[in-house]
Design an enzyme around this catalytic site. Sequence first.
Site, mmCIF file in Angstrom:
data_model
loop_
_atom_site.group_PDB
_atom_site.id
_atom_site.type_symbol
_atom_site.label_atom_id
_atom_site.label_comp_id
_atom_site.label_asym_id
_atom_site.label_seq_id
_atom_site.Cartn_x
_atom_site.Cartn_y
_atom_site.Cartn_z
ATOM 1 N N PRO A 2 33.833 42.415 19.937
ATOM 2 C CA PRO A 2 34.147 42.795 18.551
ATOM 3 C C PRO A 2 35.516 43.490 18.474
ATOM 4 C CG PRO A 2 31.904 43.429 19.114
ATOM 5 C CD PRO A 2 32.579 43.001 20.389
ATOM 6 N N GLU A 3 36.329 43.005 17.589
ATOM 7 C CA GLU A 3 37.673 43.570 17.419
ATOM 8 C C GLU A 3 37.797 44.166 16.027
ATOM 9 O OE1 GLU A 3 40.973 41.490 18.876
ATOM 10 O OE2 GLU A 3 39.857 40.436 20.424
ATOM 11 N N LYS A 58 39.111 50.474 16.932
ATOM 12 C CA LYS A 58 37.852 49.724 16.978
ATOM 13 C C LYS A 58 36.650 50.647 16.887
ATOM 14 C CE LYS A 58 40.078 46.329 19.926
ATOM 15 N NZ LYS A 58 40.151 45.778 21.277
ATOM 16 N N ARG A 125 25.242 43.953 26.981
ATOM 17 C CA ARG A 125 25.822 44.367 28.262
ATOM 18 C C ARG A 125 25.855 45.874 28.472
ATOM 19 N NH1 ARG A 125 30.529 40.686 29.990
ATOM 20 N NH2 ARG A 125 30.285 42.008 31.824
ATOM 21 N N ARG A 278 46.089 37.855 30.512
ATOM 22 C CA ARG A 278 45.094 37.310 29.593
ATOM 23 C C ARG A 278 45.350 35.836 29.330
ATOM 24 N NH1 ARG A 278 42.798 41.439 26.563
ATOM 25 N NH2 ARG A 278 41.216 39.880 26.106
#
Length: 293
Positions: A2-3, A58, A125, A278
Amino acid sequence: MPELPEVETIKRGLKDLVTGLSVKEVVIKNHKSFLIDENTKELFLFNHKVLDVKRRAKLLMINLDSDYSLVFHLKMTGQLVYVNHNYRFGAGHPTDSLIHQLPDKSTRVIFIFNNKAKLFFNDQRKFGWIKIIPTALLTDKDFFKYHGPEPLDLLFSSDVLYQRLLKHPNSKIKAVLLNQTVLSGLGNIYVDESLWMSKINPLTTVNRLTEKNIVVLHRSIQSVLNKSISLGGSTDRNYVDAKGNKGSYLKFANVFRKENQPCPRCSNLIVKQKIAGRGTHFCPNCQKIEIEK
Ligand SMILES: [Zn+2]
């Protein structure tokens, strides 16, 4: 993960739902997700009215009339689902828990409000966390001193972006935009999409960018984020199932995870390359590396 747009979606949804309510009970299924001691919970959480719901970077913050705020970090797989009788609102990491019966095996914490509504914090997680912090501390600029400006803030202009970027003149633009001290809340997807929209190659060093590049980049960052928020980030409203494409963060994407597919602008094939550690997606045709001018 989630950003900013997903957290902003949760903020907007929850604000209307929980403002004015108070938490009566908390069911903790995983103690590492809920970093609030017994005493603090009794004194500053229970029976205190929710005044507002906010977001910074965030982090999601629920301000209480105890002058403390519940602070949520969703990390990799966090999501929040509000359920009141037949009404349901959920957003965050897209999994079946957004639409299935709760609690389920991903549920870590359940807040029960005075109107009997429940707020489920689900996190497969278990990297996410919930804390309670004095609200004054959250508004103190030192608390966020390692965070750059909010890209959707009214005060965030292309001049501000230019000043922030200039602190890293020899770094690749991709790496600089991912750096949270430069800008808050921009993650890998949104950086790739913003660079594509601006026709800037992710390998370009900051000192090679023109003033026009930066004006366009500024506009693109805001446009990409606003578009994702207007699509609801990842919410139960657009979620279909864990295998379908819907319900992912990527409904709006032009390049992200589109390697070997045609660029929507020029039809050249999109490539994926590791940049700044990335996986980076771009169109080598319309995002050409700037040559020395
Ligand atoms: Zn292209």
